[in-house]
Design an enzyme around this catalytic site. Structure first.
Site, short mmCIF file in Angstrom:
data_model
loop_
_atom_site.label_atom_id
_atom_site.label_comp_id
_atom_site.label_asym_id
_atom_site.label_seq_id
_atom_site.Cartn_x
_atom_site.Cartn_y
_atom_site.Cartn_z
N CYS A 12 0.87 -1.16 0.00
CA CYS A 12 0.00 0.00 0.00
C CYS A 12 0.91 1.22 0.00
CB CYS A 12 -0.88 -0.05 1.24
SG CYS A 12 -2.41 0.83 1.04
N CYS A 88 -4.06 -0.60 -2.58
CA CYS A 88 -4.41 0.82 -2.65
C CYS A 88 -5.61 0.99 -3.58
CB CYS A 88 -3.22 1.64 -3.11
SG CYS A 88 -2.27 0.84 -4.39
N CYS A 96 -0.51 3.48 -6.75
CA CYS A 96 -0.11 2.17 -6.22
C CYS A 96 1.37 1.95 -6.49
CB CYS A 96 -0.89 1.05 -6.89
SG CYS A 96 -2.60 0.98 -6.41
#
Length: 167
Positions: A12, A88, A96
């Site tokens: 993430c 994400c 991302c």
């Protein structure tokens, strides 16, 4: 049946909530068949309290959880990843991270509960929703016959899982 333990990295941006929760869920539900890790491209340096609370609620020892940079997994001696999953939410314009190498790659976009606005109840609902989405997708991952799939087939199946709950 294979005795292989699959290393899975959840990526993430901030590594403070979604990737942390995914790490916890897979380590609990994977029961030794999987070893999950999490990291961020721009880690916040802290684990969100609600993410920690949800991880602990399913029996995960969150005392070792910390927000960390993905660079820790790109150095010599780091565990070799079989699967890398970004969590994400690029539907919200979030960038991302991109992982290089040869693991199966997938994107499982999940709205960021850290970005939730409102009172504590609203924020808690956002965390609970993200956790539920991740748990459902991880349950589907656990049902895959990974030992009989090559990397590209695994990647395709993981990509399909990433669309579950996104409808």
């Amino acid at each position: 049946m294979s005795d292989k333990t699959y290393n899975v990295l959840f990526l993430c941006t901030g590594n403070s909530a979604r990737s942390i929760m995914a790490e916890a869920i897979l380590n609990v539900l994977g029961q030794g068949r999987f070893k999950a890790y999490s990291a961020g491209s721009h880690p916040s340096g802290q684990v969100q309290p609600m993410a920690r609370e949800l991880a602990e609620a399913i029996g995960y020892d969150a005392s070792q959880v910390r927000s960390k940079n993905w660079d820790e997994f790109a150095v010599k001696g780091a565990p070799e990843m079989d699967i890398v999953i970004t969590v994400c939410d690029n539907a919200a314009g979030e960038a991302c991270p991109v992982w290089l190498g040869h693991p199966a790659l997938a994107h499982w976009g999940v709205p960021d509960p850290v970005a939730a606005v409102g009172d504590e109840g609203d924020r808690r609902r956002a965390y609970t929703a993200a956790f539920a989405t991740l748990r459902r997708r991880i349950e589907l991952l656990l049902s895959l016959p990974l030992q009989s799939l090559d990397r590209l087939a695994s990647q395709a199946k993981l990509g399909e899982i990433g669309r579950v709950g996104a409808e």
